[in-house]
Design a protein around this motif. Structure first.
Motif, short mmCIF file in Angstrom:
data_model
loop_
_atom_site.label_atom_id
_atom_site.label_comp_id
_atom_site.label_asym_id
_atom_site.label_seq_id
_atom_site.Cartn_x
_atom_site.Cartn_y
_atom_site.Cartn_z
N ARG A 16 -6.99 -2.55 1.61
CA ARG A 16 -7.99 -2.01 1.43
C ARG A 16 -8.76 -2.01 2.57
N ASN A 17 -9.80 -1.24 3.01
CA ASN A 17 -10.60 -1.49 4.34
C ASN A 17 -11.37 -2.69 4.34
N ASP A 18 -11.72 -3.18 3.19
CA ASP A 18 -12.57 -4.38 3.34
C ASP A 18 -11.79 -5.73 3.40
N HIS A 52 -4.25 4.34 14.72
CA HIS A 52 -4.80 5.67 14.89
C HIS A 52 -3.79 6.45 15.25
N HIS A 53 -3.04 7.14 14.25
CA HIS A 53 -1.73 7.92 14.63
C HIS A 53 -1.84 9.07 15.17
N PHE A 54 -2.97 9.78 14.99
CA PHE A 54 -3.08 11.29 15.58
C PHE A 54 -3.00 11.32 16.99
N ALA A 106 3.35 -9.07 1.39
CA ALA A 106 2.21 -9.96 1.05
C ALA A 106 1.48 -8.71 0.37
N SER A 107 0.96 -9.17 -1.02
CA SER A 107 0.11 -8.50 -1.91
C SER A 107 -0.87 -9.72 -2.60
N ALA A 108 -1.96 -9.32 -3.00
CA ALA A 108 -2.95 -10.21 -3.60
C ALA A 108 -2.32 -10.37 -5.14
N SER A 109 -1.26 -9.51 -5.54
CA SER A 109 -0.82 -9.72 -6.83
C SER A 109 0.79 -10.02 -6.27
N THR A 158 -9.11 5.92 -5.74
CA THR A 158 -9.48 4.54 -6.35
C THR A 158 -10.62 4.03 -5.48
N TRP A 159 -10.19 2.99 -5.04
CA TRP A 159 -11.22 2.27 -3.92
C TRP A 159 -11.58 3.33 -2.61
N ARG A 160 -11.05 4.42 -2.31
CA ARG A 160 -11.40 5.34 -1.34
C ARG A 160 -12.62 6.04 -1.84
N PRO A 197 4.78 10.25 14.27
CA PRO A 197 3.74 9.63 14.85
C PRO A 197 3.69 8.06 14.41
N TYR A 198 4.27 7.70 13.11
CA TYR A 198 3.98 6.11 12.82
C TYR A 198 5.21 5.52 13.50
N GLU A 199 6.25 6.09 13.90
CA GLU A 199 7.42 5.70 14.38
C GLU A 199 7.05 5.37 15.89
N SER A 211 0.85 -1.14 -0.03
CA SER A 211 -0.03 0.04 0.00
C SER A 211 0.82 1.24 0.12
N THR A 212 0.41 2.41 -0.34
CA THR A 212 0.85 3.45 -0.20
C THR A 212 1.39 4.01 1.17
N ILE A 213 0.41 3.88 2.05
CA ILE A 213 0.85 4.11 3.60
C ILE A 213 2.16 3.31 4.17
P1 NDP Z 1 -3.58 1.93 -1.29
O1 NDP Z 1 -4.72 2.24 -2.34
O2 NDP Z 1 -2.22 2.55 -1.70
O3 NDP Z 1 -3.38 0.58 -1.18
C1 NDP Z 1 -4.36 -0.07 -0.61
C2 NDP Z 1 -4.26 -1.79 -1.40
O4 NDP Z 1 -4.60 -1.50 -2.63
C3 NDP Z 1 -2.94 -2.29 -1.44
O5 NDP Z 1 -2.78 -2.88 -0.12
C4 NDP Z 1 -3.08 -2.98 -2.46
O6 NDP Z 1 -3.55 -4.26 -2.31
C5 NDP Z 1 -3.92 -2.21 -3.48
N1 NDP Z 1 -3.03 -1.29 -4.50
C6 NDP Z 1 -2.44 -0.38 -4.12
N2 NDP Z 1 -1.65 0.27 -5.29
C7 NDP Z 1 -2.39 -0.67 -6.37
C8 NDP Z 1 -1.92 -0.54 -7.67
N3 NDP Z 1 -1.37 0.30 -8.37
N4 NDP Z 1 -2.86 -1.33 -8.57
C9 NDP Z 1 -3.84 -2.11 -7.73
N5 NDP Z 1 -3.84 -2.29 -6.45
C10 NDP Z 1 -3.38 -1.36 -5.65
O7 NDP Z 1 -4.14 2.60 0.12
P2 NDP Z 1 -3.49 3.39 1.29
O8 NDP Z 1 -2.10 3.00 1.68
O9 NDP Z 1 -3.89 4.89 1.18
O10 NDP Z 1 -4.61 2.87 2.15
C11 NDP Z 1 -4.45 1.57 2.92
C12 NDP Z 1 -5.10 1.21 4.27
O11 NDP Z 1 -4.23 1.99 5.20
C13 NDP Z 1 -6.31 1.79 4.48
O12 NDP Z 1 -7.11 0.85 5.37
C14 NDP Z 1 -6.26 3.18 5.01
O13 NDP Z 1 -7.60 3.43 5.62
C15 NDP Z 1 -5.34 3.09 5.94
N6 NDP Z 1 -4.53 4.40 6.00
C16 NDP Z 1 -4.08 4.86 7.25
C17 NDP Z 1 -3.43 5.76 7.39
C18 NDP Z 1 -3.18 6.26 8.93
O14 NDP Z 1 -2.40 7.45 8.87
N7 NDP Z 1 -3.24 5.52 9.73
C19 NDP Z 1 -3.15 6.81 6.18
C20 NDP Z 1 -3.58 6.38 4.91
C21 NDP Z 1 -4.20 5.27 4.71
P3 NDP Z 1 -2.65 -5.38 -1.96
O15 NDP Z 1 -3.09 -5.73 -0.33
O16 NDP Z 1 -3.19 -6.64 -2.65
O17 NDP Z 1 -1.34 -5.41 -2.04
#
Ligand code: NDP
Length: 335
Positions: free
Chosen positions: A77-79, A126-128, A37-40, A166-168, A287-289, A14-16
């Motif tokens: 993703r959340n789901d 909940h990093h805040f 691990a990723s689904a892909s 995207t999913w958000r 806050p993440y550290e 994920s991005t985070i």
């Molecule tokens: P992303 O959309 O970046 O990632 C979520 C998932 O989407 C990944 O785990 C990945 O699935 C899939 N994905 C990512 N990039 C791609 C792509 N290019 N093509 C296809 N699928 C992709 O979401 P975020 O990182 O923003 O959020 C992830 C989680 O973290 C959420 O639950 C969000 O609520 C939470 N979050 C929390 C924050 C905080 O500060 N506490 C801040 C931001 C987000 P796969 O699992 O298969 O790899």
């Protein structure tokens, strides 16, 4: 934690994880990243290569089979938080799960029960709670600097970059501003005041950012038991204004600006008896550290994680009541 250092597995490329959590785990000298691990599988490999992670997996199960993985960070993703957490519990791994902990209270409670039954720690990111400014706000309230808290207002705008649109912004995967932003605010209010949330009344906003039928903002009023009334405005559509928090008490007010972010400290003012004083804040801390360190310490019996699973469930309960209120057009009791 068996060895000298805690081995982490990442569930979700994920991005985070990419932007913050890999670095946060590595910043803790008693933690290290084992695999992702990723689904892909190709995405897992690309993520691993980008971040110099030795192992990658095309399934959660494969990552969980790795004995070196003792804890997982779930940021799919959340789901998908539920299935990843349940699988980790079955494998006996501790879980730091992203927010919202789940999409429903039943799912969240199932996750808590599964982790308890397996004897593994579950916490929510909940990093805040960990930011310098919010810790200071809490300290000011506890020191009585504003008297009895009467009202809290949080303004939480987030500008999503293109790759996060995207999913958000689609309901299927648990998107929408409420499960993304309001859940954070709910946890923050709990952290700041400890007040028990009771009722929610909300209006969902559709201001052009999200898909049809998914809110891109919300304005909510949350009533607490014997505590302050809480007013929240969360949005993906306000692009040019800083976030803010106001705490209004019987003898003073705290005003914070640029507060709902992880990269800067923000500013905080105390207003009492006609005077407005800017409070000096400690230097910015990541806050993440802090989340990683507190989690790892909790695993060794030293304190509690920054946000416990139960606190994650309570924040979700508020967010779900806000969403139900917006959908049903009535005040909703918070479970
Ligand atoms: P992303 O959309 O970046 O990632 C979520 C998932 O989407 C990944 O785990 C990945 O699935 C899939 N994905 C990512 N990039 C791609 C792509 N290019 N093509 C296809 N699928 C992709 O979401 P975020 O990182 O923003 O959020 C992830 C989680 O973290 C959420 O639950 C969000 O609520 C939470 N979050 C929390 C924050 C905080 O500060 N506490 C801040 C931001 C987000 P796969 O699992 O298969 O790899």
């Amino acid at each position: 934690m068996t060895g000298r250092r805690l081995g982490w597995g990442l569930i979700g490329a994920s991005t985070i994880a990419s932007d913050y959590m890999v670095a946060a785990i590595r910043a803790d000298s008693s933690s290290y990243v084992v695999g992702v691990a990723s689904a892909s599988e190709p995405r897992a490999r690309a993520f691993a290569q980008e971040h110099d992670i030795g192992r990658w997996h095309g399934s959660v199960e494969s990552l969980l089979d790795d004995d070196e993985v003792e804890a997982v960070y779930v940021s799919t993703r959340n789901d998908r938080h539920r299935e990843a957490t349940l699988a980790a519990a079955r494998a006996g791994k501790a879980v730091l799960c992203e927010k919202p902990i789940a999409l429903s209270l039943a799912d969240a409670r199932e996750m808590v029960a599964a982790c308890e039954a397996a004897g593994v720690l579950l916490a929510v990111n909940h990093h805040f709670r960990n930011t310098v400014l919010h810790r200071r706000v809490r300290g000011c309230i506890q020191a009585g600097l504003v008297g009895q808290p009467l009202a809290i207002r949080i303004f939480h705008p987030v500008v999503l970059p293109d790759h996060l649109r995207t999913w958000r912004l689609a309901d299927r995967a648990g998107g929408g501003a409420i499960l993304d932003l309001t859940v954070h605010d709910a946890d923050l209010v709990l952290f700041l005041t400890g007040a028990e949330p009771e009722q929610a009344l909300a209006v969902a906003l559709h201001q052009g950012t999200s898909h049809e039928g998914v809110e891109d903002g919300v304005v909510a009023v949350v009533r607490t038991a014997d505590g302050p009334v809480v007013v929240l405005h969360d949005t993906f559509s306000v692009l040019y204004a800083p976030s803010a928090i106001e705490v209004h008490g019987s003898t003073g007010s705290l005003l914070g600006q640029d507060v709902m972010n992880e990269d800067r400290t923000g500013q905080l003012w105390l207003m009492r008896r006609g005077a407005k004083e800017e409070l000096t804040l400690d230097p910015w801390e990541n806050p993440y550290e802090l989340a990683v360190t507190r989690f790892r310490e909790a695993l060794t019996g030293n304190g509690a994680p920054a946000a416990t699973a139960e606190e994650g469930v309570r924040a979700l309960a508020v967010a779900l009541a806000v969403r139900a209120s917006a959908r049903e057009g009535r005040e909703v009791a918070i479970q």
